[in-house]
Design an enzyme around this catalytic site. Structure first.
Site: not given
Ligand code: ZN
Length: 328
Positions: A111, A131, A208
């Site tokens: 992803q 992240e 995705r």
């Molecule tokens: Zn991620």
């Protein structure tokens, strides 16, 4: 063992009621790719397919409650909206972070996330996602996917169109202690055998790219190829995914700063003895990854996730434990 300096040096900022340690009640999530290793953190698993522990979360899909103290039983979302002074001057409608432990028994899909601007324009005003991963454990030979080998967006598009995934994706070995920063546009996937602590901004927007052609309930999960090609960074920049770390020694604690981003700063604190660790004025989250000890006399042990309120000042850490600390 040396004693910590008295907390009297700490001056409470205006509007700060008192130092608070908010212990979170984690939320466990069953996933088809999950396993049983989260049991080692002291959680009681109801299945052998537990993939995620949401340790600090105000997300509606799994909002943590406080498990002791004056705010016992209240949700983090509730505290964020009605007790904002605990979080200092932090702004925004939603709590900014989501901190998870992830146990991947098998591979997760590949992803990429958009940045704030793309998400705002294309996902009804949503926020983008940034992240980072700290590898807590990895089996012998474990790998992950970070980045790709296409020289340009056009080449990325062509290789995806031709299903040349093994050539396209950059798969690298991982071991415990590795850290990866995943900015918007960075292609990524956790693969089987890896257990990570993930710190992420509180957003759901994921595109995705490839799911190994696996079936879930008899069907392929949807792909978001067009959006992924729109947002992918090409060529991939490895340096951004491995920011230079800085290491400081405070008392008996080694403090490693892994990543500074506008969204968060992430540190690993490895304490073996006693340390008086200064915190900035903002609130901090702490996830204990191994060992046990005390923070200002409150017991902390492997698997605990907590929030230290804004203006907390110094923490006196005693014991032998490792914890990831995040501040916004
Ligand atoms: Zn991620």
């Amino acid at each position: 063992m040396r004693g910590c300096a008295k907390a009297s040096a700490f001056v409470q900022p205006r509007g700060c009621r008192m130092k608070q340690i908010l212990y979170m009640e984690p939320v466990l999530k069953e996933r088809i790719w999950g396993g049983e290793r989260l049991r080692d953190f002291g959680y009681s698993l109801q299945s052998d397919r537990v993939g995620e522990c949401w340790g600090v979360s105000a997300h509606p899909n799994g909002c943590c409650r406080v498990r002791s103290g004056p705010y016992d039983g209240r949700t983090l979302a509730d505290l964020w909206s009605s007790e904002r002074e605990l979080f200092g001057g932090a702004e925004g409608e939603d709590f900014p972070l989501l901190i998870k432990l992830i146990d991947a028994r098998t591979d997760l899909s590949i992803q990429v996330h958009p940045d704030d601007r793309y998400a705002f324009e294309n996902e009804n005003g949503a926020k983008g996602k940034t992240e980072c991963w700290y590898v807590v454990d990895a089996t012998e030979g474990a790998t992950i996917i970070i980045g790709h080998h296409a020289e340009s967006r056009e080449e990325f598009r062509r290789m995806v169109g031709e299903h040349r995934y093994s050539e396209l994706l950059r798969e690298i070995p991982v071991k415990a202690g590795d850290f990866f920063q995943i900015d918007p546009g960075c292609v990524h996937a956790i693969k089987g055998g890896t257990l990570i602590l993930e710190t992420q901004t509180n957003s759901d927007v994921t595109y995705r790219i490839y799911d190994y052609d696996r079936l879930q309930n008899g069907a392929l999960r949807p792909l978001h190829t067009k959006q992924a090609i729109d947002v992918v960074e090409a060529p991939f920049c490895e340096a951004k995914s491995r920011p230079e770390k800085t290491v400081t020694r405070i008392g008996d604690c080694t403090l490693t700063c892994f990543s500074r981003r506008p969204q968060y700063t992430v540190y690993l604190a490895e304490t073996d003895g006693t340390a008086d660790i200064p915190l900035s004025g903002m609130f901090h989250t702490m996830s204990v990854l191994s060992g046990s000890g005390f923070i200002d006399g409150s017991r902390v042990t492997k698997g605990d996730h907590l929030i230290l309120s804004a203006g907390y000042g110094n923490i006196c850490a005693v014991g032998s434990f490792t914890a990831m600390i995040t501040r916004v």
